[in-house]
Design an enzyme around this catalytic site. Structure first.
Site, mmCIF file in Angstrom:
data_model
loop_
_atom_site.group_PDB
_atom_site.id
_atom_site.type_symbol
_atom_site.label_atom_id
_atom_site.label_comp_id
_atom_site.label_asym_id
_atom_site.label_seq_id
_atom_site.Cartn_x
_atom_site.Cartn_y
_atom_site.Cartn_z
ATOM 1 C CG HIS A 192 -0.882 -10.586 0.709
ATOM 2 N ND1 HIS A 192 -0.981 -9.413 -0.001
ATOM 3 C CD2 HIS A 192 0.341 -10.563 1.289
ATOM 4 C CE1 HIS A 192 0.132 -8.725 0.116
ATOM 5 N NE2 HIS A 192 0.952 -9.386 0.907
ATOM 6 C CG HIS A 216 -0.695 -5.938 3.306
ATOM 7 N ND1 HIS A 216 -0.559 -7.003 4.166
ATOM 8 C CD2 HIS A 216 0.378 -5.983 2.480
ATOM 9 C CE1 HIS A 216 0.554 -7.662 3.885
ATOM 10 N NE2 HIS A 216 1.136 -7.078 2.849
ATOM 11 C CG ASP A 274 3.239 -9.824 4.466
ATOM 12 O OD1 ASP A 274 2.957 -9.729 3.260
ATOM 13 O OD2 ASP A 274 3.449 -8.838 5.188
ATOM 14 N NE ARG A 289 7.401 -8.078 4.339
ATOM 15 C CZ ARG A 289 6.761 -9.021 3.661
ATOM 16 N NH1 ARG A 289 5.834 -8.683 2.765
ATOM 17 N NH2 ARG A 289 7.016 -10.300 3.849
HETATM 18 C C1 SIN Z 1 3.867 -6.316 0.783
HETATM 19 O O1 SIN Z 1 4.679 -6.425 1.700
HETATM 20 O O2 SIN Z 1 2.974 -7.130 0.584
HETATM 21 C C2 SIN Z 1 3.952 -5.074 -0.093
HETATM 22 C C3 SIN Z 1 3.172 -3.962 0.475
HETATM 23 C C4 SIN Z 1 3.378 -2.686 -0.269
HETATM 24 O O3 SIN Z 1 4.238 -2.623 -1.155
HETATM 25 O O4 SIN Z 1 2.692 -1.713 0.031
#
Ligand code: SIN
Length: 277
Positions: A101, A253, A103, A268
């Site tokens: 995806h 990612h 974000d 994050r």
């Molecule tokens: C995310 O922000 O989608 C999670 C990415 C991760 O945990 O590596």
């Protein structure tokens, strides 16, 4: 690209670079800020090792790149709506980001970038995969590029945040049960680099506007398999206090959950973006 204040080591030909020579907890000088921004534009995701930042320092680093984004549904630590907790442990039934995806692409103005700082990581395991949506777009045939050009697709979130993650209760905008959904171009032009990037993902994108559902499913399914091509990827093995900063406009990612029941924990900060065009 010539860098004077930081070192930049590419991780793969198409995407990803590790940056050294900077302490992200300290205010960045203009030259260093500009070189970090250039490295992000060149490599789509950049990584830093051995960074200790508290929430205020993490947010201050994010704010150099723009206004901070608040997630529509995820809870945040008291008094810090811009902080998103990322955690997997022995009690987890699932973890965030397990499917490819970009974000919060369901937002009308999806985030430009995301900055993940992991404090505790399992050894081994818990890597994150990144995929270049420039490389994915460039590898399509001219006929498929022409077909996709000008088409739009719906990005929805209720099936992700409401059903999968069991969200109940307050929304970012104070309205109950209104999960964001938006219509975005399937191919977007990056506002800084001018390059074209695929902008559909299997987490949020549900339907191509103007096609029947079975037609849309076939095209989106083909694109989702295409995005999984390993040559478009890099894989980041985290260590405690690593940071990853990805550009959601041109990279996707996927977080690997191969470490159950161990703990992976961090925070994050997400930087607001523009409406895709
Ligand atoms: C995310 O922000 O989608 C999670 C990415 C991760 O945990 O590596």
């Amino acid at each position: 690209m010539a860098y004077e204040t930081i070192e930049v080591e590419p991780l793969s030909p198409n995407i990803g670079a590790e940056i050294s020579g900077v302490d992200l907890s300290q205010p960045l000088g203009n030259q260093t800020f500009s070189e970090i921004h250039d490295a992000l534009m060149e490599h789509q995701v950049i990584f830093f090792r051995d960074q200790t930042m508290d929430w205020e320092q993490h947010k201050a680093f994010g704010r150099r790149f723009g206004e901070l984004h608040v997630h529509p549904t995820a809870p945040s630590p008291e008094g810090h709506p811009e902080i998103l907790t990322i955690r997997g442990d022995a009690k987890s039934k699932q973890v965030a980001g397990q499917h490819w995806h970009s974000d919060v692409s369901c937002d009308e103005e999806p985030p430009m970038g995301s900055i993940l700082h992991l404090h505790e990581v399992p050894v081994p395991g818990g890597d994150t995969m990144f995929a270049s949506m420039y490389a994915a777009y460039d590898a399509l045939s001219d006929t498929m590029k022409a077909f996709l050009d000008g088409k739009q697709a719906w990005h929805e979130s209720e099936h992700v945040h409401g059903k999968r993650y069991g969200h109940k209760g307050g929304m970012r905008d104070g309205e109950e049960n209104l999960y964001p959904k938006s219509l975005h171009p399937i191919v977007r032009t990056h506002p800084v680099t001018g390059r074209k990037a695929l902008f559909v993902n299997c987490n949020f994108t549900t339907r191509i506007e103007g096609l029947k559902q079975n037609e849309s499913d076939a095209i989106l399914g083909m694109l989702y398999r295409h995005i999984e091509t390993p040559e478009f990827h890099c894989r980041f093995p985290w260590r405690n206090n690593s940071v990853a900063f990805w550009d959601n406009r041109c990279a996707q990612h996927k977080a690997l959950w191969d470490y159950y029941p161990k703990t992976r924990h961090g925070y994050r900060v997400t930087v607001q973006g523009d409406r895709p065009v």
